[in-house]
Design a protein around this motif. Structure first.
Motif, short mmCIF file in Angstrom:
data_model
loop_
_atom_site.label_atom_id
_atom_site.label_comp_id
_atom_site.label_asym_id
_atom_site.label_seq_id
_atom_site.Cartn_x
_atom_site.Cartn_y
_atom_site.Cartn_z
N SER A 209 -14.28 -4.04 6.75
CA SER A 209 -14.96 -5.30 7.04
C SER A 209 -16.29 -5.44 6.29
CB SER A 209 -15.21 -5.44 8.55
OG SER A 209 -16.05 -4.41 9.02
N TYR A 210 -16.67 -4.43 5.52
CA TYR A 210 -17.94 -4.45 4.79
C TYR A 210 -17.69 -4.74 3.31
CZ TYR A 210 -19.99 -2.48 9.00
OH TYR A 210 -20.41 -2.30 10.30
N PRO A 211 -18.69 -5.25 2.58
CA PRO A 211 -18.49 -5.56 1.16
C PRO A 211 -18.10 -4.33 0.34
CG PRO A 211 -20.46 -6.66 2.00
CD PRO A 211 -19.99 -5.72 3.08
N GLU A 212 -17.34 -4.56 -0.69
CA GLU A 212 -16.77 -3.51 -1.52
C GLU A 212 -17.81 -2.52 -2.06
OE1 GLU A 212 -13.97 -1.43 -4.06
OE2 GLU A 212 -13.63 -2.79 -2.38
N PRO A 213 -18.94 -2.96 -2.66
CA PRO A 213 -19.88 -1.97 -3.19
C PRO A 213 -20.44 -1.04 -2.12
CG PRO A 213 -20.30 -4.14 -4.13
CD PRO A 213 -19.34 -4.34 -3.00
N ALA A 214 -20.64 -1.57 -0.92
CA ALA A 214 -21.12 -0.73 0.18
C ALA A 214 -20.08 0.31 0.56
CB ALA A 214 -21.46 -1.60 1.39
N ARG A 215 -18.82 -0.08 0.60
CA ARG A 215 -17.74 0.85 0.92
C ARG A 215 -17.69 2.01 -0.07
NH1 ARG A 215 -12.72 -2.99 0.79
NH2 ARG A 215 -14.02 -4.84 0.90
N ARG A 216 -17.83 1.66 -1.35
CA ARG A 216 -17.71 2.69 -2.37
C ARG A 216 -18.87 3.69 -2.30
NH1 ARG A 216 -13.63 0.39 -2.14
NH2 ARG A 216 -13.43 2.27 -0.88
N LEU A 217 -20.06 3.22 -1.96
CA LEU A 217 -21.19 4.14 -1.81
C LEU A 217 -20.93 5.13 -0.68
CD1 LEU A 217 -24.31 1.86 -2.35
CD2 LEU A 217 -23.60 3.79 -3.76
#
Length: 478
Positions: A209-217
């Motif tokens: 449910s969180y934005p993609e760049p945040a997930r990848r970090l």
């Protein structure tokens, strides 16, 4: 027994409702069948963060040259667990009970169910039952329970839920974690840093449910801790034998017919979501289908004549977060007291009054306390556009003087979601070490609908990570 208000469930949410109604002069009874203080105090928010914090603190020291040389050992597992036990009061609710009594609330122990209009039946462990009539309101604040996935063989496996994981007195040699939501990600990292070999299995994407760049970090942070992260992976079967627990895995979209793989561990944590705890509460006896439960902004349950039945927190299923549940509880408690005093007409209160929990619609703050953290409030860009807003995303790496001082090689990301027509912020996301402390400023901006040209005059202190606010506004064109 006759009272003014009955609150079913003495977790953090129920406590807040009862405190507001008692403060409003209403005779309030609070009913609890387990520990007063509920899930957050003993098995969720507090113990999980207590397990996470020592590892985060050590990693923070190791991220700064001059400090990392002083870190010569590993986490003291026994000390971490003892500190965790302190935050849970060793699973003793004595202090919380004292608070309830001090607030002028009567506490009753047992299981409660609705039996009719304004009527609650209390069943105690010794087999006695008591009928309680509420003159003004009955409030359901029973929280939520784990959702267990339909995996072949899982019912024959001795697995942990989040309760067992946050309360464990030992660290397993190896841990399998099913579920890549907030709890799964947080507990996977906590146990990895405490010495377990962790495999994290996620049916879809991590923190979906969180934005993609945040997930990848966050994914990168988990992998750096040695966690075997399996994304877009379905668990077909679970089994247990003398050597441990074994999961049979396949790709979620297995169009290529990939062969199954097997992962094994000494313990299994199932953290695949939660749902409202509404069974055996007697909703059917008052004409309500639990699965169809709906409430207005002051917590009144739709379809109940006379408006005497309320539900708040996880029991409603709007935003399964302790702080949001407590917010809903404060609004409901204030509304109940005001209606009892004749100071508030029936129906839905005005938005943004203290009797209405309207932040649930578009201003929910949430934090993932992994390392790095993710902090988000309001709408994502996708949700804003789906809702019809002319929305624009403004995003940047967090690369300011404050972040460089905070940690060597600081890696972070920030995004604002801007309503182009009204020139206000609809949502904000920050990812990186210690970004949770940026969240309340964003929450105020979203709730207050602060115009961008006014926000431009909110000068961030130098050198702090908050300087990213200035960079985001500059990126937008101000």
């Amino acid at each position: 027994m006759q009272v003014d208000v009955v609150v079913i469930g003495a977790g953090a949410v129920g406590e807040n409702v009862a405190e507001r109604t008692a403060r409003g002069g209403l005779k309030t009874v609070l009913i609890e069948k387990a520990l007063v203080g509920g899930e957050c105090s003993y098995w969720a928010c507090m113990p999980s963060k207590a397990l996470l914090r020592p590892g985060t603190a050590v990693n923070a020291a190791r991220s700064i040259d001059g400090a990392r040389q002083a870190v010569t050992g590993s986490l003291d597992v026994d000390a971490v667990l003892q500190r965790r036990d302190g935050f849970t009061s060793h699973w003793d609710d004595k202090s919380q009970v004292e608070w309830v009594h001090g607030a002028g609330i009567e506490l009753l122990r047992g299981a409660a169910r609705l039996t009719g209009e304004r009527m609650v039946e209390l069943a105690t462990e010794d087999g006695t039952t008591t009928s309680i009539e509420a003159g003004h309101a009955v409030v359901v604040a029973t929280g939520s329970v784990p959702t267990i996935p339909p995996i072949q063989g899982l019912d024959s496996v001795d697995f942990w839920g989040t309760r067992e994981a946050t309360a464990s007195q030992e660290i397993p040699r190896s841990l399998l974690v099913l579920g890549g939501g907030v709890s799964g990600a947080e507990l996977a990292q906590a146990y990895a840093r405490l010495g377990a070999a962790v495999t994290l299995v996620v049916r879809g994407d991590l923190l979906a449910s969180y934005p993609e760049p945040a997930r990848r970090l966050v994914e990168a942070g988990l992998r750096e801790d040695g966690i075997d992260v399996r994304l877009h992976t379905t668990t077909q079967k679970a089994a247990q034998d003398d050597s441990g627990i074994h999961l049979t895995l396949t790709p979620t979209n297995n169009d290529g017919g990939a062969a199954p793989s097997i992962v094994s561990g000494t313990k299994l944590l199932v953290s695949t979501g939660r749902h409202p705890a509404l069974t055996d509460l007697g909703f059917e006896d008052v004409g309500i289908v639990p699965e169809d439960l709906e409430t207005n902004s002051s917590g009144q349950v739709a379809g109940v004549e006379g408006g005497w039945l309320y539900a708040v927190g996880d029991a409603v299923g709007k935003a399964l977060l302790t702080h949001q549940g407590k917010y809903e509880a404060r609004a409901a408690g204030e509304a109940i007291a005001a209606r009892a005093a004749g100071d508030l007409d029936g129906g839905t209160p005005e938005p943004w009054s203290r009797f209405a929990a309207t932040a649930d619609e578009a201003a929910v703050p949430s934090v993932v306390f992994t390392d790095p953290e993710v902090a988000m409030v309001g709408l994502t860009l996708e949700r804003a556009r789906e809702g019809g807003a002319n929305a624009k995303g403004v995003e940047l790496p967090i690369a300011v003087a404050g972040s460089a001082l905070h940690a060597d090689g600081y890696d972070g990301w920030a995004q604002l979601v801007v309503d182009e027509d009204r020139q206000v912020i609809l949502g904000a996301t920050f990812a990186g070490p210690d970004v949770s402390e940026l969240l309340h400023a964003a929450t105020i901006a979203v709730v207050g609908q602060v115009p961008l040209d006014r926000l431009w005059h909110a000068v961030p202190a130098y050198p702090t990570i908050s300087e990213v606010w200035l960079r985001l506004l500059e990126e937008y064109g101000l």
